[in-house]
Design an enzyme around this catalytic site. Structure first.
Site, short mmCIF file in Angstrom:
data_model
loop_
_atom_site.label_atom_id
_atom_site.label_comp_id
_atom_site.label_asym_id
_atom_site.label_seq_id
_atom_site.Cartn_x
_atom_site.Cartn_y
_atom_site.Cartn_z
N SER A 54 0.87 -1.39 -0.01
CA SER A 54 0.08 -0.15 -0.08
C SER A 54 0.74 1.39 -0.10
O SER A 54 1.86 1.19 0.26
CB SER A 54 -0.89 -0.10 1.01
N LYS A 55 0.31 2.29 -0.24
CA LYS A 55 1.00 3.64 -0.20
C LYS A 55 1.59 3.91 1.03
O LYS A 55 2.53 4.66 1.34
CB LYS A 55 0.12 4.77 -0.97
N ARG A 56 0.64 3.27 2.08
CA ARG A 56 1.14 3.50 3.54
C ARG A 56 2.71 2.83 3.77
O ARG A 56 3.37 3.49 4.62
CB ARG A 56 0.43 3.03 4.65
#
Ligand code: GLU
Length: 506
Positions: free
Chosen positions: A263-265
């Site tokens: 994920s972008k996280r």
């Protein structure tokens, strides 16, 4: 393959293109190129509530940077346009109506409150994920339960008018997926999905299959998260009497460690890019471009996340990827994202590039202030010396800063370990040798080393210190090549300044 190959990359502009989306685009592109087919970009922007400003432009720019150039698409043209679904809005309604006429879909007039109440009732009965399906539909307000007259006036009023698919009960939906092989769903697992929303826009499901049909898409290659929607799609193809395309669902890209989807996280947490280019949202997300990646290296890294040519070949240029690519060799299991591997590919591409091929991107990384002070001859030589030592184009600046300015600091630990003021007189002699010797780097190295030998001085003391004087640290390319490129004046000046500074490190 005798068929006319037409594939599409169909992102929704709900945010920037995630690196997993780039991989989907790449596989579509490679498959098209391999078979002399057509690679289409279709913007799926029918969900107005999730539309993000700038996302479409980002997607187009990212594909351009990567050289994944569509043959047809918005701004490019083609015989099957428009390629932006919002511009095709008026076309979808007739298909929804066709399904209603043939008994495969119906109007539904339920308000959000009525839907909520239905969910509550179902939860109370112990059904956790209440679905609008064959069990529920006859309890709701729709064209199956209301009188024709009533429906007509509700449609005219135009509030909360949606169209839902009428999923048959207790049937099997099966399709062949090139990666997943035979996939079977029971219609009892499927809900009566909305295909036309109250704003008149189609949902993804209707627009996607109508366009795949009208654009004569032969193969759908997309992420695994769309596998379950395919059951609805296959049913709709059947309802329309259309031949479905061939499906390929790509494995997930997994987090670097632990379970779950990348994920972008993860990127923000570990400090690596998961987007092709920077993206500013609630925070700034890093991009491969700005981190100094060669787009070809990014593609090479990505092609192997979910596919391999069946041997251990790793470095493949675009032509080679096209030559070797096949959908049959896509792997089923998720592919783990490993940024170190991405840097390794980048390094291989930088090493393999000629100095001339790198000069423009290196200039960009160094910035105008530096570039304006040096000629190309100097910069080409700089690239030559640094090329094997960098993992990204940005490292040319961070690791090679001492070519352009005095070191900001010295490795004090090493200085303390090796330096004492009684070495000064020998450094002055070395300085003189550098000043007067007019041979190349190798012969200068011989001259300095023979001076050290003749005077029984330790190489392991003088040479590292000389390097620290010029570069600040023990790192860097060949010391004598550095000396030659810096030139005698700068070298003499740095030695003098370092000898001064070393005295206060102690
Ligand atoms: N618009 C969908 C997406 O955002 C496309 C999925 C598909 O390729 O069918 O990924």
């Amino acid at each position: 393959m005798s068929q006319n190959i037409r594939v599409r990359f169909a992102p929704s502009p709900t945010g920037p293109l995630h690196i997993g989306g780039v991989r989907t685009a790449l596989y579509n592109y490679l498959f098209a190129k391999k078979h002399g087919g057509t690679f289409i970009l279709r913007i799926e922007d029918t969900d107005q509530t999730r539309y993000v400003d700038g996302a479409e432009d980002y997607i187009i720019q990212a594909l351009k940077w990567l050289g994944l150039n569509p043959d047809e698409g918005p701004g490019i043209g083609g015989d099957f346009g428009p390629y932006r679904q919002s511009e095709r809005k008026n076309l979808y309604k007739q298909y929804a109506e066709q399904l209603i006429e043939n008994g495969y879909a119906y109007y539904a007039f339920d308000t959000p409150e009525e839907l909520d109440a239905m969910r509550k009732r179902e939860e109370e009965k112990g059904f956790h994920s209440a679905k609008y399906d064959h069990r529920i539909r006859m309890q709701m307000r729709n064209s199956l339960t209301l009188l024709e007259e009533e429906c007509k006036s509700l449609i005219e009023e135009g509030q909360n008018v949606t169209v839902r698919l009428k999923i048959p009960q207790n049937e099997e939906v099966a399709f062949d997926d090139i990666v997943r092989e035979r996939v079977v769903f029971s219609t009892d697992e499927l809900d009566d999905k909305i295909i036309l929303k109250k704003d008149g826009m189609p949902t993804y499901h209707l627009a996607n299959i109508v366009d795949d049909h009208l654009m004569e898409i032969s193969h759908v290659i997309r992420g695994e998260e769309w596998l379950s929607s395919t059951a609805h799609h296959v049913l709709m193809y059947k309802f329309f009497g259309w031949e479905p395309p061939k499906f390929t669902h790509l494995p997930l890209l997994l987090k670097p460690t632990g379970k779950g989807k990348l994920s972008k996280r993860d990127g923000a947490k570990f400090g690596f890019p998961v987007f092709p280019m920077e993206w500013q949202e609630d925070e700034l997300y890093l991009g491969f471009k700005e981190e100094g990646f060669d787009p070809e290296a990014v593609l090479n890294f990505l092609v192997l996340l979910g596919w391999n040519p069946g041997n251990d070949e790793e470095i493949m240029d675009r032509e080679r990827m096209i030559e070797l690519f096949s959908l049959e060799k896509i792997i089923k299991s998720g592919a783990r994202f490993d940024i170190e591997k991405a840097y390794w590919f980048n390094q291989q591409y930088i090493i393999a590039s000629s100095n001339e091929a790198l000069i423009e991107v290196v200039k960009e990384a160094l910035g105008e202030d530096i570039v304006s002070e040096y000629d190309d001859e100097f910069l080409l030589q700089f690239i030559h010396l640094m090329k094997e030592r960098v993992k990204s184009i940005n490292d040319f600046k961070s690791e090679g800063a001492f070519f352009f300015e005095m070191p900001g600091s010295y490795d004090e630990k090493q200085v303390r370990k090796r330096y004492s003021p009684d070495l000064d007189e020998h450094f002055e002699s070395i300085n003189r040798i550098i000043h007067t010797h007019d041979g190349d780097a190798a012969s200068l190295a011989d001259a300095v080393k023979s001076y050290l030998n003749e005077n029984e001085l330790k190489m392991g003391v003088y040479l590292p210190l000389l390097r620290i004087m010029l570069c600040g640290s023990m790192k860097g390319p060949d010391l004598f090549e550095i000396i030659r490129l810096l030139g005698v004046e700068i070298v003499n000046d740095r030695i003098a300044k370092a000898l001064n500074a070393f005295k206060s490190i102690g």
